[in-house]
Write a protein that holds these residues in place. Structure first.
Motif, PDB file in Angstrom:
ATOM      1  N   HIS A   1      20.693   1.886 -16.846  1.00  0.00           N
ATOM      2  CA  HIS A   1      20.497   3.147 -16.132  1.00  0.00           C
ATOM      3  C   HIS A   1      19.294   3.004 -15.181  1.00  0.00           C
TER       4      HIS A   1
ATOM      5  N   ASP B   1      28.337  13.470 -12.941  1.00  0.00           N
ATOM      6  CA  ASP B   1      27.074  12.784 -13.265  1.00  0.00           C
ATOM      7  C   ASP B   1      26.508  12.033 -12.067  1.00  0.00           C
TER       8      ASP B   1
ATOM      9  N   GLU C   1      24.629  10.129  -9.717  1.00  0.00           N
ATOM     10  CA  GLU C   1      23.216   9.678  -9.747  1.00  0.00           C
ATOM     11  C   GLU C   1      23.109   8.626  -8.656  1.00  0.00           C
TER      12      GLU C   1
ATOM     13  N   TRP D   1      34.795  12.882 -14.776  1.00  0.00           N
ATOM     14  CA  TRP D   1      34.251  11.723 -15.510  1.00  0.00           C
ATOM     15  C   TRP D   1      35.295  10.629 -15.632  1.00  0.00           C
TER      16      TRP D   1
ATOM     17  N   SER E   1      32.560   6.929 -25.880  1.00  0.00           N
ATOM     18  CA  SER E   1      31.293   6.645 -25.196  1.00  0.00           C
ATOM     19  C   SER E   1      30.384   7.862 -25.314  1.00  0.00           C
ATOM     20  N   SER E   2      29.134   7.686 -24.964  1.00  0.00           N
ATOM     21  CA  SER E   2      28.149   8.724 -25.324  1.00  0.00           C
ATOM     22  C   SER E   2      28.390  10.037 -24.574  1.00  0.00           C
ATOM     23  N   ARG E   3      28.901   9.965 -23.345  1.00  0.00           N
ATOM     24  CA  ARG E   3      29.094  11.132 -22.466  1.00  0.00           C
ATOM     25  C   ARG E   3      27.756  11.803 -22.118  1.00  0.00           C
TER      26      ARG E   3
ATOM     27  N   SER F   1      26.007  10.986 -19.510  1.00  0.00           N
ATOM     28  CA  SER F   1      25.656  10.753 -18.101  1.00  0.00           C
ATOM     29  C   SER F   1      25.279  12.005 -17.311  1.00  0.00           C
TER      30      SER F   1
HETATM   31  C1  LIG Z   1      31.345   2.463  -8.963  1.00  0.00           C
HETATM   32  C2  LIG Z   1      30.518   3.045 -10.069  1.00  0.00           C
HETATM   33  C3  LIG Z   1      29.785   4.185  -9.838  1.00  0.00           C
HETATM   34  C4  LIG Z   1      29.004   4.745 -10.852  1.00  0.00           C
HETATM   35  N1  LIG Z   1      28.313   5.887 -10.592  1.00  0.00           N
HETATM   36  C5  LIG Z   1      27.561   6.461 -11.564  1.00  0.00           C
HETATM   37  C6  LIG Z   1      26.854   7.675 -11.324  1.00  0.00           C
HETATM   38  O1  LIG Z   1      26.894   8.252 -10.221  1.00  0.00           O
HETATM   39  N2  LIG Z   1      26.131   8.217 -12.351  1.00  0.00           N
HETATM   40  C7  LIG Z   1      26.065   7.597 -13.578  1.00  0.00           C
HETATM   41  O2  LIG Z   1      25.395   8.126 -14.487  1.00  0.00           O
HETATM   42  N3  LIG Z   1      26.712   6.428 -13.809  1.00  0.00           N
HETATM   43  C8  LIG Z   1      27.460   5.843 -12.863  1.00  0.00           C
HETATM   44  N4  LIG Z   1      28.125   4.669 -13.122  1.00  0.00           N
HETATM   45  C9  LIG Z   1      27.856   3.934 -14.381  1.00  0.00           C
HETATM   46  C10 LIG Z   1      28.772   4.247 -15.578  1.00  0.00           C
HETATM   47  O3  LIG Z   1      30.113   4.099 -15.236  1.00  0.00           O
HETATM   48  C11 LIG Z   1      28.521   5.635 -16.149  1.00  0.00           C
HETATM   49  O4  LIG Z   1      27.142   5.796 -16.410  1.00  0.00           O
HETATM   50  C12 LIG Z   1      29.242   5.867 -17.459  1.00  0.00           C
HETATM   51  O5  LIG Z   1      30.623   5.686 -17.300  1.00  0.00           O
HETATM   52  C13 LIG Z   1      28.934   7.292 -17.931  1.00  0.00           C
HETATM   53  O6  LIG Z   1      29.539   7.581 -19.154  1.00  0.00           O
HETATM   54  P1  LIG Z   1      28.673   7.680 -20.504  1.00  0.00           P
HETATM   55  O7  LIG Z   1      27.502   8.561 -20.312  1.00  0.00           O
HETATM   56  O8  LIG Z   1      29.612   8.008 -21.605  1.00  0.00           O
HETATM   57  O9  LIG Z   1      28.158   6.179 -20.600  1.00  0.00           O
HETATM   58  P2  LIG Z   1      27.714   5.277 -21.825  1.00  0.00           P
HETATM   59  O10 LIG Z   1      28.513   4.025 -21.725  1.00  0.00           O
HETATM   60  O11 LIG Z   1      27.729   6.009 -23.085  1.00  0.00           O
HETATM   61  O12 LIG Z   1      26.213   4.879 -21.436  1.00  0.00           O
HETATM   62  C14 LIG Z   1      25.087   5.741 -21.658  1.00  0.00           C
HETATM   63  C15 LIG Z   1      24.288   5.883 -20.390  1.00  0.00           C
HETATM   64  O13 LIG Z   1      23.860   4.604 -19.913  1.00  0.00           O
HETATM   65  C16 LIG Z   1      23.902   4.583 -18.484  1.00  0.00           C
HETATM   66  N5  LIG Z   1      24.889   3.589 -18.050  1.00  0.00           N
HETATM   67  C17 LIG Z   1      26.030   3.250 -18.690  1.00  0.00           C
HETATM   68  N6  LIG Z   1      26.664   2.280 -18.017  1.00  0.00           N
HETATM   69  C18 LIG Z   1      25.916   2.009 -16.941  1.00  0.00           C
HETATM   70  C19 LIG Z   1      26.044   1.085 -15.870  1.00  0.00           C
HETATM   71  N7  LIG Z   1      27.047   0.239 -15.790  1.00  0.00           N
HETATM   72  N8  LIG Z   1      25.092   1.067 -14.919  1.00  0.00           N
HETATM   73  C20 LIG Z   1      24.036   1.911 -14.989  1.00  0.00           C
HETATM   74  N9  LIG Z   1      23.860   2.802 -15.987  1.00  0.00           N
HETATM   75  C21 LIG Z   1      24.784   2.841 -16.953  1.00  0.00           C
HETATM   76  C22 LIG Z   1      24.310   5.985 -18.047  1.00  0.00           C
HETATM   77  O14 LIG Z   1      23.156   6.748 -17.824  1.00  0.00           O
HETATM   78  C23 LIG Z   1      25.074   6.494 -19.253  1.00  0.00           C
HETATM   79  O15 LIG Z   1      25.090   7.895 -19.346  1.00  0.00           O
HETATM   80  C24 LIG Z   1      28.927   4.098 -12.116  1.00  0.00           C
HETATM   81  C25 LIG Z   1      29.669   2.939 -12.333  1.00  0.00           C
HETATM   82  C26 LIG Z   1      30.453   2.418 -11.327  1.00  0.00           C
HETATM   83  C27 LIG Z   1      31.243   1.172 -11.587  1.00  0.00           C
END
Ligand SMILES: Cc1cc2nc3c(=O)[nH]c(=O)nc-3n(C[C@H](O)[C@H](O)[C@H](O)COP(=O)(O)OP(=O)(O)OC[C@H]3O[C@@H](n4cnc5c(N)ncnc54)[C@H](O)[C@@H]3O)c2cc1C
Length: 518
Positions: free
Chosen positions: A279, A372, A374, A338, A231-233, A235
């Motif tokens: 997001h 992360d 948010e 994470w 995943s992108s990481r 966040s």
């Molecule tokens: C209970 C719960 C709490 C969460 N709390 C947070 C939080 O505090 N901060 C946070 O950034 N994300 C949160 N998420 C959403 C998501 O799980 C994370 O954004 C994601 O796992 C971050 O990893 P990534 O950047 O590799 O995501 P990727 O899958 O690579 O996605 C890229 C970006 O898209 C956004 N995104 C991705 N999935 C979601 C989603 N389901 N809803 C909204 N935006 C999304 C994020 O900004 C993320 O960095 C939460 C999800 C759940 C189920």
């Protein structure tokens, strides 16, 4: 003739100089004072944590260098923002204030209202720019997608070099070594695997995704083990603003056009773009209904699950519920800050359905552990996974089914729970069921070497699923669901609106004088 005002740029969750509209505007207008305020009130809130600060401090370090290359010092001050601004005026004369809009927690919302009142009292103009696809004061979602598109399509903004006001050294700016290693916040667990803060780390993460590791994004994001790489990481970098959403979307679209014809990449990048929409879609929910941080979203579901069960809560928080995938998820989160989406959802689902806990304490615990964190994504997601929106399909994650599907060989579980590493594959996810003969042979005693499940979580889950399902079926509950759908959903369809939702509480912030969006 009175002195021209000093342009004060207040950095919050936007720790970069690139594509930073408030900085661009300030640099075009005159002498600039970049300001970051360590606010004791904010760091005293129960959702704050040392790991957040550590990421921020690394990011401020680089921000300070990047500002220096524009000719500007970063002034880091500790105190209440209104007092700090009064001090700036006393030291430097009249100011104009610039910042990005923030959809934070209830504390930052109240603080922004105080700043707004302070600005009116002192005749200070406060220019607030959008950095997310969030629309302040939005009553309902029609047209929201178009606004998101306009934000990400707008050109990137680059600041020009500028000068600081002559007297800025008279301000109580902390020397770098005093803020860099500061101990702040309530969550103090060590986080050895935390992602590094700072724009360079953010760019390196993003580039490595585009260069190769993102190709299996859509296939691997559900796996607790593989998602760490696939995943992108992005966040924490989006949450603390070391990268701008707009720059990421632009580069993503460029990559999509360059990789046209590569089917796997096409699917992966399209899936990522949807998430960048989510997001803002989720942050908009908290913007439109800020009480989601404290109040159960659906009126019909309030007050249903209130028993605190302190023993169960402690077991969940400490990763000793006796259910390996749940405990491994909590340990991984504590160590790295994470988890992938599915594991986050499962932890909340297990806490609220499997253990019958009220959602608020688990939400705070996770907020402190997520680097992360948010608020705008976190609270609406927690409410959704706890089954409290009343508008989404009721989805309850069974950790045993998840383990069979997502971690069938128990690799993730073995990595984070070494006590289970010696068990044969078939028992890693269900150590309580290890047959007696194997217990003797392996020297593994369930309950001694790894906890027994604290509770019959499957029966508890079924019970809560039924209670919540039934509470959603009454005519009043359905009517409330319509109101929520109108206010918080961004569906494109033409479903006729049946009810007019009440105005957004954030509207008052938006309609204050001297605030603009861009
Ligand atoms: C209970 C719960 C709490 C969460 N709390 C947070 C939080 O505090 N901060 C946070 O950034 N994300 C949160 N998420 C959403 C998501 O799980 C994370 O954004 C994601 O796992 C971050 O990893 P990534 O950047 O590799 O995501 P990727 O899958 O690579 O996605 C890229 C970006 O898209 C956004 N995104 C991705 N999935 C979601 C989603 N389901 N809803 C909204 N935006 C999304 C994020 O900004 C993320 O960095 C939460 C999800 C759940 C189920």
């Amino acid at each position: 003739m009175p002195n021209p005002p000093v342009q004060v740029v207040w950095f919050k969750r936007d720790l970069r100089t690139h594509d930073h509209s408030p900085l661009v505007k300030a640099c075009a207008a005159g002498e600039v004072l970049p300001l970051y305020v360590i606010e004791p009130g904010l760091w005293g809130e129960p959702d704050s944590a040392q790991r957040h600060w550590d990421f921020i401090a690394e990011s401020l370090d680089e921000l300070s260098d990047d500002l220096m290359s524009l000719g500007l010092p970063l002034c880091v001050v500790e105190g209440d923002i209104s007092n700090v601004l009064s001090r700036v005026i006393a030291c430097l004369g009249p100011i104009t204030l610039y910042s990005h809009q923030e959809t934070g927690n209830a504390w930052t919302f109240a603080r922004d209202r105080r700043v707004s009142a302070w600005c009116r009292k002192h005749r200070v103009s406060w220019h607030q720019c959008r950095q997310q696809g969030v629309v302040r004061g939005l009553g309902q979602r029609r047209g929201w997608v178009g606004q998101w598109e306009a934000l990400v399509e707008a050109p990137l903004a680059s600041p020009s070099p500028a000068s600081p006001p002559a007297g800025w050294k008279g301000l109580p700016c902390l020397p770098r070594e005093q803020w860099r290693w500061r101990a702040l916040g309530v969550g103090r667990e060590a986080c050895p695997g935390r992602q590094s803060g700072g724009r360079r780390a953010g760019l390196a993460t993003w580039r490595s995704f585009l260069a190769g590791r993102g190709e299996r994004f859509h296939r691997d994001i559900g796996s607790p083990e593989r998602a760490r790489n696939a995943s992108s990481r992005l966040s924490p970098h989006l949450a603390w603003g070391t990268l701008s959403l707009r720059e990421v979307v632009k580069e993503l679209r460029l990559a999509r056009s360059e990789r046209r014809g590569e089917a796997e990449w096409g699917r992966a990048l399209a899936a990522l773009e949807s998430r960048l929409h989510w997001h803002c879609h989720f942050i908009q929910k908290l913007e439109s209904q800020p009480d989601l941080e404290h109040q159960t979203m659906h009126p019909a579901l309030k007050g249903l699950r209130e028993h605190p069960h302190p023993g169960r809560l402690a077991a969940w928080c400490e990763g000793r519920t006796g259910v390996p995938l749940v405990d491994a998820g909590m340990v991984a989160l504590r160590e790295t800050g994470w988890l992938n989406f599915r594991m986050r959802a499962m932890l909340v689902s297990f806490a609220t359905f499997g253990l019958g806990l009220p959602w608020r304490e688990p939400a705070l615990h996770l907020a402190r552990l997520f680097v992360d964190y948010e608020p705008g994504i976190h609270y609406p997601q927690v409410q959704m996974q706890a089954g409290l929106t009343g508008t989404n399909a009721l989805r309850v994650y069974n950790p045993l089914k998840q383990a069979d599907e997502r971690d069938p060989q128990g690799r993730f579980v073995m990595r984070w729970l070494p006590a289970l590493a010696g068990l044969p594959e078939a028992w890693r996810q269900r150590p309580w069921a290890l047959p007696t003969a194997e217990r003797a042979e392996l020297g593994f005693v369930p309950g001694r070497d790894y906890p027994l499940p604290v509770h019959d979580f499957e029966a508890e889950s079924r019970r809560w699923k039924r209670i919540i399902h039934d509470a959603r079926q009454t005519p009043e509950a359905r009517r409330d669901s319509d109101v929520l759908l109108d206010r918080l959903s961004s569906r494109r369809g033409t479903r006729p609106r049946r009810l007019v939702p009440p105005p957004s509480p954030q509207l008052s912030l938006f309609s204050e004088p001297d605030q603009e969006t861009s």
